[in-house]
Scaffold this active site. Structure first.
Site, short mmCIF file in Angstrom:
data_model
loop_
_atom_site.label_atom_id
_atom_site.label_comp_id
_atom_site.label_asym_id
_atom_site.label_seq_id
_atom_site.Cartn_x
_atom_site.Cartn_y
_atom_site.Cartn_z
N LYS A 45 0.91 -1.05 0.03
CA LYS A 45 0.08 0.44 -0.01
C LYS A 45 0.64 1.25 0.03
O LYS A 45 1.64 1.31 0.95
CB LYS A 45 -0.88 0.00 1.50
N ASP A 95 -3.46 4.68 -1.84
CA ASP A 95 -4.16 4.50 -0.72
C ASP A 95 -4.70 6.42 -0.64
O ASP A 95 -3.79 6.63 0.38
CB ASP A 95 -4.31 3.74 0.41
N LYS A 135 -7.72 8.17 -0.71
CA LYS A 135 -8.92 8.91 -0.42
C LYS A 135 -9.34 9.46 -1.18
O LYS A 135 -9.64 10.59 -0.54
CB LYS A 135 -8.86 8.74 1.59
N PHE A 136 -9.16 9.68 -2.28
CA PHE A 136 -9.93 10.78 -2.50
C PHE A 136 -11.18 12.05 -2.45
O PHE A 136 -11.87 10.72 -2.33
CB PHE A 136 -9.72 10.79 -4.36
N ASP A 153 -13.10 15.15 -3.28
CA ASP A 153 -13.19 16.79 -3.53
C ASP A 153 -14.34 17.29 -5.23
O ASP A 153 -15.70 15.44 -4.91
CB ASP A 153 -11.80 16.77 -4.63
N ASN A 158 -15.13 16.37 -11.03
CA ASN A 158 -14.76 16.17 -12.13
C ASN A 158 -13.24 16.03 -11.49
O ASN A 158 -12.80 15.86 -12.43
CB ASN A 158 -14.99 17.74 -13.20
N THR A 159 -13.17 16.76 -10.73
CA THR A 159 -11.54 16.83 -9.42
C THR A 159 -10.90 14.85 -9.49
O THR A 159 -10.36 14.46 -9.60
CB THR A 159 -11.05 17.30 -8.59
N THR A 206 -10.51 3.52 10.77
CA THR A 206 -10.31 2.67 11.90
C THR A 206 -9.57 2.88 13.06
O THR A 206 -9.95 2.98 14.20
CB THR A 206 -9.19 1.07 11.07
N ARG A 254 -4.25 -5.50 14.17
CA ARG A 254 -3.28 -5.96 15.47
C ARG A 254 -3.12 -7.49 16.00
O ARG A 254 -3.92 -7.87 15.87
CB ARG A 254 -3.29 -5.17 16.28
N GLN A 269 -4.68 3.57 16.65
CA GLN A 269 -6.03 2.68 16.15
C GLN A 269 -7.46 2.29 17.06
O GLN A 269 -6.79 2.64 18.11
CB GLN A 269 -5.86 1.21 15.29
N GLY A 277 0.60 -1.80 8.83
CA GLY A 277 1.08 -1.17 8.64
C GLY A 277 2.08 -1.58 9.33
O GLY A 277 2.76 -2.36 9.54
N ARG A 278 2.52 -0.87 10.51
CA ARG A 278 3.22 -0.79 12.28
C ARG A 278 3.79 -2.13 12.70
O ARG A 278 4.90 -2.15 12.56
CB ARG A 278 2.84 0.81 12.85
#
Ligand code: C5P
Length: 226
Positions: A31, A58, A60-61, A63, A66-67, A119, A175, A184, A204-205
């Site tokens: 990701k 990732d 997360k658009f 707007d 059109n954008t 989350t 986790r 989280q 991730g972490r």
């Protein structure tokens, strides 16, 4: 079988590619999020693909329609296999994004997901029922042409029931039983999320910040298939 997606939340391309190369034997899914993308730009997506990885971009658009349509087009041109938008953007934005994903002629197909409720958000931060809000976003996502949603493992089974088993659930907030929560809130173990029906688990972490990321990724994978 659910896929393990490693969140490469690091500030540099070399670090990201090193992690991806190291973890590639455990999972091909990586990701690229806001930290890495903002630091190094879209070329990291093609670099990851050259390593044989599949990429969830990732960003997360959220707007005007059109954008967001143009942003989804750009994400697909960069090589994203999965990208996401915020369901809070509303119907016209979601439909415009879905149209861009459907029209992509990159030949590879891109799964477009809608972010429901982060989350890191806890139920007491939401007015009314968090579960109802997530369900509403998921049903809207399905009706407006998206292929699935980003949700917590706690909501995956309910979403599959409401939207059908083919509608994808991608779940961060994973986790290990012995791990901390970081920032989280709605967390689950890998095994629990798989049992709830998650199609993709984002971690991730617990992997990238571990002393031995490869061993940590193997432990997450072993917990998933348990
Ligand atoms: O380090 P950790 O396992 O918490 O990383 C989770 C990743 O998933 C982060 O990159 C975060 O931006 C992302 N994410 C999330 N919750 C969402 C959507 C994305 O945690 N709803």
């Amino acid at each position: 079988m659910a896929e393990l997606v490693v969140a490469l939340d690091v500030p540099g391309k070399n670090e990201a590619l090193e992690l991806a190369g190291l973890l590639r034997p455990v999972t091909p899914w990586m990701k690229v999020g806001l930290e890495l993308f903002t630091a190094v730009g879209p070329s990291v997506v093609s670099d990851l693909k050259a390593l044989g990885c599949s990429v969830f971009l990732d960003l997360k658009f959220h707007d005007i329609p059109n954008t967001v349509k143009g942003a989804v087009r750009s994400a697909i041109a960069a090589g994203a296999d999965i990208c996401d938008i915020h369901m809070g953007g509303g119907e016209a934005m979601c439909r415009a994004a879905a149209e861009a994903a459907a029209r992509s002629n990159s030949g590879q197909g891109c799964l477009l997901l809608g972010v429901t409720v982060l989350t890191s958000t806890s139920p007491d931060e939401i007015e009314g029922s968090l579960e109802d809000l997530v369900r509403k976003h998921a049903v809207n996502a399905r009706n407006w042409g998206l292929g699935g949603v980003v949700c917590s493992g706690h909501e995956a089974a309910m979403i599959k029931q409401a939207c059908g088993v083919d509608f994808k659930c991608l779940c961060p907030g994973i986790r290990m039983p012995e791990g901390g929560t970081d920032d989280q809130s709605r967390i689950m173990t890998p095994a629990q999320a798989v049992r709830q029906g998650a199609d993709y688990l984002v971690v991730g972490r617990p992997i990238t910040k571990a002393a031995d990321p490869l061993a940590a990724a193997r432990a997450v994978f072993a917990n998933m298939v348990n």
